[in-house]
Design an enzyme around this catalytic site. Structure first.
Site, PDB file in Angstrom:
ATOM      1  N   SER A  64      23.647 -41.235  32.979  1.00 47.24           N
ATOM      2  CA  SER A  64      23.477 -42.633  33.352  1.00 47.24           C
ATOM      3  C   SER A  64      24.791 -43.219  33.865  1.00 47.24           C
ATOM      4  O   SER A  64      25.334 -42.705  34.834  1.00 47.24           O
ATOM      5  CB  SER A  64      22.922 -43.388  32.137  1.00 47.24           C
ATOM      6  N   LYS A  93      27.178 -41.548  36.850  1.00 45.69           N
ATOM      7  CA  LYS A  93      27.836 -42.157  38.023  1.00 45.69           C
ATOM      8  C   LYS A  93      29.327 -41.793  37.972  1.00 45.69           C
ATOM      9  O   LYS A  93      29.957 -41.466  38.992  1.00 45.69           O
ATOM     10  CB  LYS A  93      27.695 -43.687  38.004  1.00 45.69           C
ATOM     11  N   TRP A 129      13.480 -46.691  36.835  1.00 45.24           N
ATOM     12  CA  TRP A 129      14.614 -47.585  37.091  1.00 45.24           C
ATOM     13  C   TRP A 129      15.727 -46.815  37.835  1.00 45.24           C
ATOM     14  O   TRP A 129      16.374 -47.337  38.737  1.00 45.24           O
ATOM     15  CB  TRP A 129      15.107 -48.144  35.756  1.00 45.24           C
ATOM     16  N   HIS A 174      14.541 -41.953  30.077  1.00 45.52           N
ATOM     17  CA  HIS A 174      15.966 -41.987  30.375  1.00 45.52           C
ATOM     18  C   HIS A 174      16.755 -41.515  29.154  1.00 45.52           C
ATOM     19  O   HIS A 174      16.872 -42.235  28.162  1.00 45.52           O
ATOM     20  CB  HIS A 174      16.274 -43.465  30.689  1.00 45.52           C
TER      21      HIS A 174
HETATM   22  C1  GTR Z   1      20.928 -49.082  32.764  1.00 48.18           C
HETATM   23  C2  GTR Z   1      21.581 -49.372  34.059  1.00 48.18           C
HETATM   24  C3  GTR Z   1      21.792 -48.104  34.764  1.00 48.18           C
HETATM   25  C4  GTR Z   1      22.408 -47.038  33.867  1.00 48.18           C
HETATM   26  C5  GTR Z   1      22.062 -47.176  32.406  1.00 48.18           C
HETATM   27  C6  GTR Z   1      22.971 -46.563  31.357  1.00 48.18           C
HETATM   28  O1  GTR Z   1      20.481 -50.185  32.112  1.00 48.18           O
HETATM   29  O2  GTR Z   1      20.813 -50.289  34.745  1.00 48.18           O
HETATM   30  O3  GTR Z   1      22.491 -48.272  35.963  1.00 48.18           O
HETATM   31  O4  GTR Z   1      23.738 -46.910  34.059  1.00 48.18           O
HETATM   32  O5  GTR Z   1      21.873 -48.434  32.002  1.00 48.18           O
HETATM   33  O6  GTR Z   1      24.144 -46.297  31.559  1.00 48.18           O
HETATM   34  O7  GTR Z   1      22.462 -46.314  30.275  1.00 48.18           O
END
Ligand code: GTR
Length: 370
Positions: free
Chosen positions: A209, A213, A300, A351
């Site tokens: 996540s 990045k 998402w 996620h």
């Molecule tokens: C989410 C965010 C994402 C991602 C994630 C995380 O809410 O919108 O871009 O980075 O969090 O790091 O868990």
């Protein structure tokens, strides 16, 4: 899918309109140009090179994982114009090994306990040290918050507070928090180059996540990482911004204003005006190994946009005479695919970073780095 690819900036076409057609031209002209575009418009400009006063202190060294590994706690110290800073690294090195071993480094944006040698969770799905060591890899982890706090604090704390000039107003292209974490990953690599149990030429950097990045930007800037893995990295990670579902540039800049440069906010709702898209970030990893992972219920992040982006980077691998995943139908869940230097899977579920994901990363790494 075709239509979306046609809307992207051409990864091989330079700002002066010329198209690069060899790896030499890519390395000399287009690659530096794309890194600069990401610095200026997205992640911000990081301090270059190693910081002054860089040194490593091994704080503890003990047997761990029922004797299968040596666990080291290392403190990485550095200095800047506004003082000194440090952050901890935890490292497990297999005992059963011939010479230096390949390693996985996790950028840990969760599971603070994974960093605590007093209560290690060796089989935590987020950082499964035991699984990695049993497969012959060293396993290293550092915590994002130890480098730079994940809050919009005016960049007063963490490495920004230590390294940034204090007198001037913050430029619109100053580095954000993701760039700071990426800087931390490079300091970890500085340490690994001194660690005799680890082969620094075979290090995979993994992030989930926001950590994903970070892994991509760190891997783009620092060619010492032989392999880069982004798990569910989504917006401003692996996923294309143009035509993306779920989180948009406006969403991410609104919820996490500190992650990127101020310049990036100019592109809220104006994705098509960005001089880059995320396939160009992935292309900066070429010719090295690159693995992108998605989760089926993580709309998402947008798995299809992550996959398309990876296939659009194949052009650059081709310049090096190397194979990579090319344009093809989106694969079914839980069916990892790989071609040459790149790999991909979409895991069933939410996620997260799970044992299944790690198994896929390990298999891909073993094929190329054992
Ligand atoms: C989410 C965010 C994402 C991602 C994630 C995380 O809410 O919108 O871009 O980075 O969090 O790091 O868990």
């Amino acid at each position: 899918m075709q239509d979306r690819l046609a809307l992207l900036p051409d990864v091989l076409q330079c700002l002066d309109g010329k198209t690069v057609s060899s790896k030499e031209e890519w390395l000399a002209v287009r690659r530096p140009e794309i890194s600069e575009l990401f610095r200026e418009h997205v992640f911000g400009r990081e301090p270059e090179g190693k910081p002054s006063g860089l040194r490593f202190e091994t704080v503890t060294e003990a047997s761990a994982l029922n004797g299968a590994a040596v666990r080291k706690q290392v403190v990485i110290r550095f200095a800047g114009p506004n003082g000194e800073g440090s952050f901890p690294l935890l490292l497990f090195i297999p005992v059963q090994r011939e010479g230096a071993v390949p390693a996985f480094v996790l950028i840990n944006n969760r599971a603070q306990d994974a960093m605590d040698p007093a209560s290690p969770m060796p089989n935590d799905p987020f950082f499964p040290a035991e699984q990695l060591v049993s497969e012959g890899f060293a396993a290293a982890v550092f915590q994002t918050n130890d480098i730079d706090p994940d809050v919009d604090d005016g960049f007063k704390n963490g490495v920004h507070g230590i390294l940034d000039p204090i007198s001037e107003p913050r430029p619109a292209n100053a580095w954000g928090t993701i760039a700071a974490w990426a800087w931390g990953a490079s300091r970890v690599m500085d340490y690994l180059e001194t660690e005799e149990g680890v082969d620094a030429n075979r290090v995979a950097l993994v992030g989930h996540s926001r950590g994903g990045k970070t892994a991509l930007w760190a891997g783009a800037l620092d060619p010492r990482f032989a392999m880069v893995v982004s798990n569910n990295s989504g917006c401003t990670g692996a996923a294309l911004s143009r035509g993306k579902q779920g989180e948009t540039i406006r969403d991410i800049n609104t919820r996490f204003p500190h992650w990127f440069s101020d310049n990036y906010k100019r592109y809220n709702g104006r994705e098509e005006e960005l001089p880059v898209d995320q396939h160009m970030l992935l292309a900066l990893i070429a010719p090295r190994l690159l693995y992108v992972a998605s989760a089926s219920e993580d709309q998402w992040a947008d798995p299809v946009s992550e996959f398309l982006s990876l296939t659009a980077a194949a052009k650059v691998y081709r310049l090096f005479g190397l194979q990579a995943l090319e344009e093809q139908p989106f694969p079914p869940a839980d069916s990892p695919i790989a071609r040459g230097q790149t790999g991909y899977h979409v895991r069933t579920g939410l996620h997260d970073l799970l044992h299944y994901d790690w198994r896929c990363f390990i298999e891909f790494a073993k094929r190329h780095m054992s």
